[in-house]
Design an enzyme around this catalytic site. Structure first.
Site, PDB file in Angstrom:
ATOM      1  N   SER A 196       0.891  -1.424  -0.011  1.00  0.00           N
ATOM      2  CA  SER A 196       0.069  -0.119  -0.182  1.00  0.00           C
ATOM      3  C   SER A 196       0.714   1.134   0.015  1.00  0.00           C
ATOM      4  O   SER A 196       2.064   1.137   0.512  1.00  0.00           O
ATOM      5  CB  SER A 196      -0.874  -0.031   1.275  1.00  0.00           C
ATOM      6  OG  SER A 196      -1.480   1.013   1.343  1.00  0.00           O
ATOM      7  N   TYR A 234      -3.255   0.149  10.739  1.00  0.00           N
ATOM      8  CA  TYR A 234      -3.071  -0.086   9.314  1.00  0.00           C
ATOM      9  C   TYR A 234      -2.013   0.235   8.831  1.00  0.00           C
ATOM     10  O   TYR A 234      -1.122  -0.584   8.276  1.00  0.00           O
ATOM     11  CB  TYR A 234      -4.303   0.472   8.688  1.00  0.00           C
ATOM     12  CG  TYR A 234      -4.358  -0.055   7.305  1.00  0.00           C
ATOM     13  CD1 TYR A 234      -4.709  -1.050   6.591  1.00  0.00           C
ATOM     14  CD2 TYR A 234      -3.790   0.989   6.067  1.00  0.00           C
ATOM     15  CE1 TYR A 234      -4.674  -1.482   5.190  1.00  0.00           C
ATOM     16  CE2 TYR A 234      -3.719   0.472   4.916  1.00  0.00           C
ATOM     17  CZ  TYR A 234      -4.231  -0.661   4.495  1.00  0.00           C
ATOM     18  OH  TYR A 234      -4.376  -0.953   3.114  1.00  0.00           O
TER      19      TYR A 234
HETATM   20  N1  LIG Z   1      -8.639  -0.028  -1.705  1.00  0.00           N
HETATM   21  C1  LIG Z   1      -7.417   0.873  -1.282  1.00  0.00           C
HETATM   22  O1  LIG Z   1      -7.552   1.862  -1.458  1.00  0.00           O
HETATM   23  C2  LIG Z   1      -6.161  -0.073  -1.092  1.00  0.00           C
HETATM   24  C3  LIG Z   1      -5.088   0.740  -1.148  1.00  0.00           C
HETATM   25  C4  LIG Z   1      -3.788   0.134  -0.789  1.00  0.00           C
HETATM   26  C5  LIG Z   1      -3.733  -1.072  -0.746  1.00  0.00           C
HETATM   27  N2  LIG Z   1      -4.955  -1.875  -0.530  1.00  0.00           N
HETATM   28  C6  LIG Z   1      -4.753  -3.124  -0.014  1.00  0.00           C
HETATM   29  O2  LIG Z   1      -5.036  -3.971  -1.341  1.00  0.00           O
HETATM   30  C7  LIG Z   1      -5.682  -5.638  -0.667  1.00  0.00           C
HETATM   31  C8  LIG Z   1      -6.949  -5.831  -1.313  1.00  0.00           C
HETATM   32  O3  LIG Z   1      -7.755  -4.852  -0.707  1.00  0.00           O
HETATM   33  P1  LIG Z   1      -9.236  -4.200  -1.836  1.00  0.00           P
HETATM   34  O4  LIG Z   1      -9.079  -2.820  -1.707  1.00  0.00           O
HETATM   35  O5  LIG Z   1      -9.251  -4.964  -3.080  1.00  0.00           O
HETATM   36  O6  LIG Z   1     -10.419  -4.565  -0.882  1.00  0.00           O
HETATM   37  P2  LIG Z   1     -11.141  -5.651  -0.916  1.00  0.00           P
HETATM   38  O7  LIG Z   1     -12.226  -5.850   0.293  1.00  0.00           O
HETATM   39  O8  LIG Z   1     -12.144  -5.962  -2.226  1.00  0.00           O
HETATM   40  O9  LIG Z   1     -10.466  -7.095  -0.625  1.00  0.00           O
HETATM   41  C9  LIG Z   1      -9.884  -7.609   0.454  1.00  0.00           C
HETATM   42  C10 LIG Z   1     -10.354  -9.062   0.318  1.00  0.00           C
HETATM   43  O10 LIG Z   1      -9.849  -9.525   1.483  1.00  0.00           O
HETATM   44  C11 LIG Z   1     -10.777 -10.675   2.092  1.00  0.00           C
HETATM   45  N3  LIG Z   1     -10.419 -10.850   3.521  1.00  0.00           N
HETATM   46  C12 LIG Z   1     -10.157  -9.871   4.609  1.00  0.00           C
HETATM   47  N4  LIG Z   1     -10.066 -10.585   5.755  1.00  0.00           N
HETATM   48  C13 LIG Z   1     -10.020 -11.544   5.419  1.00  0.00           C
HETATM   49  C14 LIG Z   1      -9.734 -13.129   6.167  1.00  0.00           C
HETATM   50  N5  LIG Z   1      -9.652 -12.996   7.607  1.00  0.00           N
HETATM   51  N6  LIG Z   1      -9.744 -13.996   5.361  1.00  0.00           N
HETATM   52  C15 LIG Z   1      -9.796 -14.193   4.226  1.00  0.00           C
HETATM   53  N7  LIG Z   1     -10.214 -13.119   3.188  1.00  0.00           N
HETATM   54  C16 LIG Z   1     -10.173 -11.918   3.910  1.00  0.00           C
HETATM   55  C17 LIG Z   1     -12.136  -9.887   1.895  1.00  0.00           C
HETATM   56  O11 LIG Z   1     -13.005 -10.830   1.866  1.00  0.00           O
HETATM   57  C18 LIG Z   1     -11.681  -9.130   0.447  1.00  0.00           C
HETATM   58  O12 LIG Z   1     -11.989 -10.113  -0.613  1.00  0.00           O
HETATM   59  C19 LIG Z   1      -5.565  -5.390   0.767  1.00  0.00           C
HETATM   60  O13 LIG Z   1      -4.336  -6.029   1.145  1.00  0.00           O
HETATM   61  C20 LIG Z   1      -5.532  -3.752   1.135  1.00  0.00           C
HETATM   62  O14 LIG Z   1      -5.048  -3.617   2.212  1.00  0.00           O
HETATM   63  C21 LIG Z   1      -5.953  -1.372  -0.748  1.00  0.00           C
END
Ligand SMILES: NC(=O)c1ccc[n+]([C@@H]2O[C@H](COP(=O)([O-])OP(=O)(O)OC[C@H]3O[C@@H](n4cnc5c(N)ncnc54)[C@H](O)[C@@H]3O)[C@@H](O)[C@H]2O)c1
Length: 270
Positions: free
Chosen positions: A144, A157
């Protein structure tokens, strides 16, 4: 020839957001099969409908060693090998600052967020390493902007995503020369990223925060907020043996320019 012809991957948190976009893109690039580890059985039908027998689904929590082992075993059983692990499942803290915490909530939030974002990645790496050593494959973790800079969440976080940097470097060091270990670090992205149960935010989505998309777009030098698809090319590049065979311990920033925020105003001053 496509960049991921005959490739087999395992993606955690693949039912939405960046994980789902990576699965779609890997298939576009010629992947043969993908294992997915998802938390809830509620998403099984939709994934099965979209990808049919090109995927194998394991339902489980990334904090469970058994769930990670099962997901690797299911992938190798069905497709015969594993080329790339994408550790991606994550939970955010909804900008919870230190002063917001009361009672035990800081401890339980820490355990939940670090449990998913750090332990979840470690357990996936541990489960996948034997199969990846055999295939001389790679690991890719979703980090991130919060892996490098303040302001992408609260201290829990941000600390968890900074920890991911250490994880990538140490695993790359330990697993060389057999397995390359890299990461992609997205910035603000339109996804349903949820908050911790410990704060009662498990149903609250990042993308539903009023004004979030506009404020990210305005703050970023590139002037837009990313969609999940905007990051997927980096995962393809890092997974591709042909195109990144000399790359390990690298973190590709895909954040619309977090590091150079503020430069534009100086440029326009002259
Ligand atoms: N959206 C943003 O702005 C952003 C920015 C930087 C990094 N990220 C990172 O991207 C990654 C994906 O997130 P996203 O933004 O696509 O959101 P998202 O919610 O679509 O994806 C996260 C996924 O993780 C799964 N998850 C959460 N806890 C879990 C658990 N205990 N066991 C199994 N699965 C679990 C959720 O069900 C979901 O499918 C994450 O690591 C997040 O920190 C997101």
């Amino acid at each position: 020839m496509s960049w991921l012809e005959n490739h087999v991957a395992l993606v955690t948190g693949a039912n939405s957001g960046i994980g789902l976009a990576v699965v779609r893109r890997f298939f576009e690039e010629g992947a043969r099969g993908i294992g997915v580890l998802i938390r809830s059985a509620a998403h099984v039908d939709a994934l099965q409908k979209e990808f049919g027998d090109k995927i194998v689904i394991t339902v489980g929590d990334v904090r469970s060693p058994d769930a990670n082992q099962e997901a690797v075993a299911a992938t190798v059983d069905k497709f015969g090998k594993l080329d790339t692990l994408v550790g991606n499942a994550g939970v955010w803290d909804h900008f919870a600052g230190l002063r917001k915490y009361e009672g035990d909530s800081l401890k339980s939030t820490f355990e939940e967020v670090f449990g998913v974002n750090v332990l979840g990645y470690l357990l996936a790496a541990h489960a996948a390493a034997p199969a990846l050593r055999e295939s001389h494959g790679s690991m890719i973790f979703t980090l991130s902007n919060a892996s490098f800079y303040a302001g992408g969440g609260g201290p829990v976080y941000v600390a968890s995503k900074h920890a991911g940097v250490g994880l990538v470097k140490q695993l790359a060091y330990e697993l060389a020369p057999d397995i390359r270990v890299n990461a992609v670090a997205p910035g603000g992205t339109v996804t349903p990223l949820k908050g911790p149960q410990a704060l009662g935010r498990e149903n609250d989505r990042l993308s539903d925060i009023p004004g979030f998309a506009d404020s990210v777009a305005q703050a970023m030098p590139l002037g837009f907020i990313a969609q999940p698809e905007d990051h997927t090319g980096h995962y393809v590049l890092l997974a591709s043996r042909k195109n990144s065979s000399a790359t390990t311990a690298a973190i590709l920033q895909s954040d619309c320019g977090w590091e150079i925020r503020g430069r534009q105003s100086r440029k326009t001053q002259k």
